[in-house]
Design an enzyme around this catalytic site. Structure first.
Site, PDB file in Angstrom:
ATOM      1  N   CYS A  99     -18.950  -7.436   4.124  1.00  0.00           N
ATOM      2  CA  CYS A  99     -18.342  -6.125   4.319  1.00  0.00           C
ATOM      3  C   CYS A  99     -17.014  -6.094   3.565  1.00  0.00           C
ATOM      4  O   CYS A  99     -16.349  -7.122   3.425  1.00  0.00           O
ATOM      5  CB  CYS A  99     -18.112  -5.891   5.819  1.00  0.00           C
TER       6      CYS A  99
ATOM      7  N   CYS B 276       0.178   5.159   6.775  1.00  0.00           N
ATOM      8  CA  CYS B 276      -0.440   4.957   8.086  1.00  0.00           C
ATOM      9  C   CYS B 276       0.609   4.383   9.054  1.00  0.00           C
ATOM     10  O   CYS B 276       1.157   3.303   8.821  1.00  0.00           O
ATOM     11  CB  CYS B 276      -1.622   3.998   7.977  1.00  0.00           C
TER      12      CYS B 276
ATOM     13  N   CYS C 161       0.841  -1.197   0.000  1.00  0.00           N
ATOM     14  CA  CYS C 161       0.000   0.000   0.000  1.00  0.00           C
ATOM     15  C   CYS C 161       0.883   1.257   0.000  1.00  0.00           C
ATOM     16  O   CYS C 161       1.897   1.321   0.692  1.00  0.00           O
ATOM     17  CB  CYS C 161      -0.908  -0.002   1.220  1.00  0.00           C
TER      18      CYS C 161
ATOM     19  N   CYS D 193     -19.425   1.299   8.543  1.00  0.00           N
ATOM     20  CA  CYS D 193     -18.650   0.761   9.656  1.00  0.00           C
ATOM     21  C   CYS D 193     -17.437   1.667   9.809  1.00  0.00           C
ATOM     22  O   CYS D 193     -16.554   1.680   8.952  1.00  0.00           O
ATOM     23  CB  CYS D 193     -18.236  -0.679   9.354  1.00  0.00           C
TER      24      CYS D 193
ATOM     25  N   CYS E 136       0.524   0.642  10.366  1.00  0.00           N
ATOM     26  CA  CYS E 136       0.200  -0.460   9.460  1.00  0.00           C
ATOM     27  C   CYS E 136       1.432  -1.103   8.829  1.00  0.00           C
ATOM     28  O   CYS E 136       2.240  -0.425   8.184  1.00  0.00           O
ATOM     29  CB  CYS E 136      -0.744   0.038   8.370  1.00  0.00           C
TER      30      CYS E 136
ATOM     31  N   ARG F  11     -17.931  -2.900  17.836  1.00  0.00           N
ATOM     32  CA  ARG F  11     -17.145  -4.076  17.462  1.00  0.00           C
ATOM     33  C   ARG F  11     -15.798  -4.078  18.178  1.00  0.00           C
ATOM     34  O   ARG F  11     -14.960  -3.211  17.953  1.00  0.00           O
ATOM     35  CB  ARG F  11     -16.926  -4.125  15.940  1.00  0.00           C
TER      36      ARG F  11
ATOM     37  N   CYS G 227     -15.888 -10.201   6.234  1.00  0.00           N
ATOM     38  CA  CYS G 227     -15.284  -8.933   5.812  1.00  0.00           C
ATOM     39  C   CYS G 227     -14.040  -9.207   4.984  1.00  0.00           C
ATOM     40  O   CYS G 227     -13.227 -10.070   5.344  1.00  0.00           O
ATOM     41  CB  CYS G 227     -14.907  -8.097   7.035  1.00  0.00           C
TER      42      CYS G 227
END
Length: 367
Positions: free
Chosen positions: A153, A80, A76, A213, A83, A285, A120
């Site tokens: 999801c 972030c 990616c 979400c 991550c 969650r 998900c």
């Protein structure tokens, strides 16, 4: 028994959950200082208040089991700080291509067999630009998983309104796009995507009729004011999100936050309880980091208003509590799994599709 007796004392709620006819309470616009006052209240008083709100809006004996699968790992371009899938950091996570459809469907079938009712799928992308064939493959994954009778999801980065519409037409139930933290602290964590870009994707998802979400991560180095700021942001969306994931940072070697301390347990409880009070009809969650909690600590999270967990082989890149352990824990605590589309807000947005599926099922049952 105490849980079930408490819930049955609210008959109109029981009917709504049973028949999917629940109507959404108008969104209350909270002031930030109000939420801060709730967050700062004595901990046991806070949990008691949250538990009371939870019982007024949910069946406290029900927990939704969700399973998350990484369908495209690493590589990616975002930065972030938490991550391991960012291409900017040297971590043990290796980049891979988007999975073929069948391995994903096999994982979904396994999840359903083990009691998960929401599946998900996550892909480590900034957005879907230039990924037409990959997006078509994901749309087919959504169609197939939805055809299993599961909630489905995805989290695929930023979406355009047209992409959100296509996902809705394929049968997507919910889209995860976390705000992560407060607007003020956010630039300390991520610089390649703005807070408003995240809100734009959430708006596109909501406008397409997909359940939102959106939650955050605790332990990024934020303060209590930032935790309150996150809850305030989602509480002031045009609609409260269908679900609010609460993640506890799992520090990963090679990322900028690898040396961060784990978030204190009482901070996790305060955040869950405050979110339950401010977002009364939202599913809370309990997500990343749950596997580090003792059973008694998880029980307190459920008491404070958490009513969904991720279970199975793993999260995206961090450990997850396995199905057998979770089902044993739930049995000891007197909890049971939530059915697909049992949550009234989900059922409301899925109304027409659920009605068609119900008629088809009835038709098949006629000899």
């Amino acid at each position: 028994m105490l849980f079930k007796t408490s819930f049955r004392s609210v008959p109109h709620l029981s009917r709504a959950l049973a028949t999917h006819t629940g109507t959404r309470i108008p969104v209350r616009k909270w002031r930030r200082e109000e939420i801060q006052s709730i967050f700062d209240s004595p901990l046991l008083d806070l949990v008691f208040r949250a538990a009371s709100v939870h019982r007024q809006n949910h069946d406290p004996s029900k927990i939704q089991l969700c399973t998350l699968m990484n369908i495209k790992t690493g590589g990616c371009t975002e930065d972030c700080s938490y991550c391991s899938q960012s291409s900017r950091y040297k971590t043990a996570t290796k980049a891979s291509r988007l999975l073929d459809i069948e391995p994903v469907l096999e994982a979904a079938r396994k999840a359903k067999e083990n009691g998960s009712t929401r599946f998900c799928m996550g892909a480590a992308w900034r957005d879907l630009a230039g990924r037409k064939s990959g997006f078509e493959r994901i749309l087919e994954m959504v169609r197939e998983v939805r055809g299993m009778g599961m909630e489905v999801c995805t989290t695929l980065g930023m979406l355009s309104p047209d992409q959100a519409r296509q996902l809705k037409e394929a049968g997507l139930t919910a889209y995860n796009h976390n705000l992560d933290t407060s607007r003020e602290f956010y630039p300390s964590v991520i610089t390649t995507r703005s807070y408003d870009e995240r809100l734009d994707t959430i708006n596109a998802v909501r406008d397409a009729g997909i359940s939102v979400c959106s939650g955050g991560i605790l332990g990024l180095g934020e303060s209590d004011k930032d935790r309150v700021g996150l809850i305030w942001e989602v509480s002031n969306l045009p609609e409260h999100p269908e679900s609010f994931p609460v993640n506890a940072l799992v520090p990963i070697p090679g990322t900028p936050l690898e040396n961060n301390d784990r978030v204190p347990y009482h901070t996790l409880i305060r955040t869950i309880a405050t979110a339950r009070i401010v977002l009364p009809q939202t599913i809370i969650r309990l997500a990343a980091g749950r596997n580090t909690l003792a059973e008694s600590e998880q029980a307190m999270c459920f008491m404070a208003g958490a009513n969904a967990v991720f279970t199975g082989d793993q999260m995206l890149t961090t450990p997850c509590s396995p199905w057998d352990e979770d089902k044993s824990m739930m049995a000891r605590l007197g909890l049971e799994g939530m059915q697909s589309f049992e949550q009234p807000d989900v059922a409301r947005k899925e109304g027409a599709r659920l009605e068609v599926a119900s008629k088809q099922t009835l038709g098949e049952a006629v000899p």
